[in-house]
Design a protein around this motif. Structure first.
Motif, mmCIF file in Angstrom:
data_model
loop_
_atom_site.group_PDB
_atom_site.id
_atom_site.type_symbol
_atom_site.label_atom_id
_atom_site.label_comp_id
_atom_site.label_asym_id
_atom_site.label_seq_id
_atom_site.Cartn_x
_atom_site.Cartn_y
_atom_site.Cartn_z
ATOM 1 N N SER A 1 16.101 39.360 53.671
ATOM 2 C CA SER A 1 16.090 39.479 55.135
ATOM 3 C C SER A 1 16.934 40.653 55.608
ATOM 4 O O SER A 1 16.692 41.202 56.682
ATOM 5 C CB SER A 1 16.598 38.181 55.763
ATOM 6 N N SER A 2 17.944 41.061 54.808
ATOM 7 C CA SER A 2 18.808 42.160 55.220
ATOM 8 C C SER A 2 18.056 43.477 55.292
ATOM 9 O O SER A 2 18.511 44.422 55.948
ATOM 10 C CB SER A 2 19.987 42.291 54.250
ATOM 11 N N GLU B 1 17.263 44.314 58.868
ATOM 12 C CA GLU B 1 18.357 44.357 59.831
ATOM 13 C C GLU B 1 18.229 45.606 60.698
ATOM 14 O O GLU B 1 17.965 46.705 60.206
ATOM 15 C CB GLU B 1 19.704 44.361 59.109
ATOM 16 N N THR C 1 19.747 48.348 62.326
ATOM 17 C CA THR C 1 20.984 49.136 62.380
ATOM 18 C C THR C 1 20.731 50.571 62.806
ATOM 19 O O THR C 1 21.612 51.214 63.379
ATOM 20 C CB THR C 1 21.676 49.143 61.011
ATOM 21 N N SER D 1 25.830 41.524 66.886
ATOM 22 C CA SER D 1 25.243 40.397 66.160
ATOM 23 C C SER D 1 23.870 40.087 66.734
ATOM 24 O O SER D 1 23.744 39.784 67.918
ATOM 25 C CB SER D 1 26.147 39.162 66.254
ATOM 26 N N LYS D 2 22.850 40.154 65.870
ATOM 27 C CA LYS D 2 21.480 39.954 66.334
ATOM 28 C C LYS D 2 20.893 38.646 65.816
ATOM 29 O O LYS D 2 19.678 38.482 65.773
ATOM 30 C CB LYS D 2 20.617 41.140 65.913
ATOM 31 N N ARG D 3 21.759 37.718 65.440
ATOM 32 C CA ARG D 3 21.291 36.453 64.868
ATOM 33 C C ARG D 3 20.454 35.664 65.875
ATOM 34 O O ARG D 3 19.435 35.085 65.535
ATOM 35 C CB ARG D 3 22.488 35.623 64.406
ATOM 36 N N HIS D 4 20.890 35.648 67.140
ATOM 37 C CA HIS D 4 20.184 34.878 68.171
ATOM 38 C C HIS D 4 19.618 35.819 69.230
ATOM 39 O O HIS D 4 19.627 35.493 70.425
ATOM 40 C CB HIS D 4 21.124 33.862 68.810
ATOM 41 N N THR E 1 16.545 36.786 69.995
ATOM 42 C CA THR E 1 15.392 36.308 70.753
ATOM 43 C C THR E 1 15.815 35.325 71.841
ATOM 44 O O THR E 1 15.302 35.355 72.972
ATOM 45 C CB THR E 1 14.367 35.643 69.818
ATOM 46 N N ARG E 2 16.772 34.448 71.533
ATOM 47 C CA ARG E 2 17.249 33.487 72.527
ATOM 48 C C ARG E 2 17.946 34.195 73.688
ATOM 49 O O ARG E 2 17.791 33.805 74.852
ATOM 50 C CB ARG E 2 18.206 32.489 71.881
ATOM 51 N N LYS F 1 12.948 39.189 59.488
ATOM 52 C CA LYS F 1 13.882 38.266 60.128
ATOM 53 C C LYS F 1 13.843 38.359 61.653
ATOM 54 O O LYS F 1 14.286 37.462 62.353
ATOM 55 C CB LYS F 1 15.304 38.502 59.627
ATOM 56 N N HIS F 2 13.303 39.475 62.175
ATOM 57 C CA HIS F 2 13.203 39.660 63.626
ATOM 58 C C HIS F 2 11.770 39.475 64.117
ATOM 59 O O HIS F 2 11.423 39.984 65.187
ATOM 60 C CB HIS F 2 13.707 41.056 64.013
#
Length: 496
Positions: free
Chosen positions: A121-122, A125, A127, A299-302, A304-305, A460-461
């Motif tokens: 998944s990295s 990312e 960047t 941090s792009k973990r959330h 979409t939310r 992952k995105h």
């Protein structure tokens, strides 16, 4: 991680990114939305606003997925280039055949590790800041790239025409009212003809074109040079925008609460849908700026939310601004620029507040005009760019800036109908940027990712709307917008 410096610039937290995205989307289009609401009816406007907000959110997730795929491609190319360099170094240093055989075996052992990294998944990312033009060159063919730049250029021309008309129109409305018979500002029915006197022998249209000439002479020369938005200028314009919006909403609510609201908007009026459609599309425009806006988020973990939360807040704000407007003012008294309705003594007692709201578009739009003009000029250069070639000085410094500045000024000279300008820009070029380009980007990047990294690779995105049905639905809706607006314009011209 906020404050860390990378090749993309200074990183900021997800919530700061949320605020930046909110400020990017809520702009000039919001000021033309109340009149469009009053013309189309409150129920139709509400339904269309929510639906177009949903569509814009969907295509925003498409662009984010394409950004992840583009980063994966760039990262994989760097990994391959690094591996090739290591292989070359190993081959040049080895002279013994046994050593060469051993080195070949070691290289073969290394490659599966990289293949596993492909699927990690990295790899996806975000960047590197990959602008939409670069993504178009990665996933589109040559014709697609040219169409992309054509659509961007048409949209930017529309933007400049709106800005070039909005500033002189605001100045004309405020100064002609203040210096004319109506010393208190815009009259209650807001009905003025362009041939009405402004001051002295000058008509209102004469004053408008005089202000347009001054605006062009003052800000036009920036098109011939390089201009960059400063951090402090952005903070100042954002602060002024939110002060103005807050004042207008509070004043409208107070007026309604005191039983002085004059608005009786209809439930639905199909004749106003054309402009409402374009205004709403224009008011949700952000897709072309997402790479520069979201890449620095730490941090792009959330992600979409957060984007979804942003759209919910924007919908609530647009609804609050527009509904307070259409119930506070009569539909026939709402002006193209909503701020101008507050240049009346019976709405605002303080002259300073009346002039601040009336002239608010002048300050904020004037700071953005040179930046958009330079962006358009650079897009023209990119469209005609020849590999390894340079432009003559006259073409670079005179021709490109001139073809950038002249068309929008001519359009503004001919008309100051801001609602129509925003509606047409949003319905045509805006639809292309907000719907067509993201749909094709995500469709082609998915195919490219499967071919390059294998069918088991997961971005992952990736968008929550990952089924191909949604891509087709967006394209169908875009075609429907083109067809509806064009047919509506043709019918309107035929009746005339």
């Amino acid at each position: 991680m906020a404050g860390e410096i990378t090749e993309t610039g200074e990183l900021y937290s997800p919530y700061v990114g949320l605020v930046y995205m909110f400020n990017l989307i809520v702009g000039t289009g919001a000021l033309t939305m109340p009149k469009a609401f009053a013309t189309a009816g409150w129920l139709v406007s509400l339904v269309l606003l929510v639906f177009l907000g949903f569509m814009s959110f969907m295509t925003t997730t498409f662009v984010v997925e394409a950004m992840g795929a583009a980063n994966a491609q760039l990262r994989w190319k760097r990994m391959e280039a690094r591996q090739d360099e290591e292989d070359d170094d190993s081959s040049s240093s080895a002279s013994d055949s046994d050593v060469l055989a051993q080195d070949s075996y070691e290289r073969a052992e290394k490659r599966p590790i990289l293949s596993v990294q492909r699927r990690g998944s990295s790899l996806f990312e975000i960047t590197d800041r990959v602008e939409m033009g670069q993504m178009a060159s990665m996933f589109f063919n040559k014709v697609g790239v040219n169409l992309f730049y054509f659509c961007i250029i048409i949209y930017l021309y529309g933007d400049l025409a709106i800005y070039a008309a909005a500033v002189p129109f605001s100045l004309m409305q405020v100064t002609c009212s203040a210096l004319g018979n109506d010393s208190c500002g815009v009259e209650a029915d807001a009905k003025y003809n362009d041939t009405d006197p402004c001051w002295g022998p000058l008509r209102r249209m004469d004053a408008y074109r005089t202000y347009l000439a001054v605006f062009t002479l003052l800000l036009g020369p920036f098109t011939f040079f390089d201009v960059q938005k400063t951090k402090y200028l952005q903070i100042l314009t954002s602060l002024m925008r939110w002060i103005a919006f807050a004042i207008m909403i509070v004043l409208a609510l107070v007026r309604i609460a005191h039983g002085r609201g004059e608005g009786r908007p209809p439930l639905a009026d199909l004749s106003g849908i054309r402009n409402l459609l374009g205004v709403c599309v224009y008011s949700f425009m952000c897709q072309h700026s997402l790479p520069s806006l979201l890449t620095p988020v730490s941090s792009k973990r959330h992600l979409t939310r957060l984007v979804l939360l942003d759209y919910v807040l924007i919908l609530a704000f647009y609804g609050l601004l527009s509904f307070t407007a259409i119930f506070c003012f009569r539909g026939d008294s709402l002006l193209d620029m909503y701020t101008l309705n507050f240049a009346r003594c019976d709405v605002v007692g303080l002259a300073a507040v009346r002039f601040f709201l009336g002239l608010f578009p002048v300050f904020t739009i004037s700071t953005n005009f040179p930046i958009i003009a330079v962006t358009l000029r650079n897009n023209w250069k990119t469209l005609f760019h020849r590999e390894g070639g340079t432009y003559p000085w006259v073409v670079d410094r005179v021709v490109f800036p001139t073809i950038t500045l002249l068309p929008p000024v001519l359009v503004a000279f001919c008309t100051h109908d801001l609602e129509s300008l925003v509606g047409i820009t949003g319905a045509y070029a805006g639809t292309g940027i907000q719907y067509v380009i993201p749909a094709f980007l995500v469709y082609l990047c998915r195919k490219d990712t499967q071919l390059a990294f294998g069918y088991g690779t997961v971005n992952k995105h990736r968008s929550p709307f990952r089924h191909t049905f949604w891509v087709g639905f967006v394209l169908l809706w875009a075609f429907s917008c083109f067809f509806f607006v064009t047919a509506n314009i043709v019918l309107s011209e035929t009746k005339l």
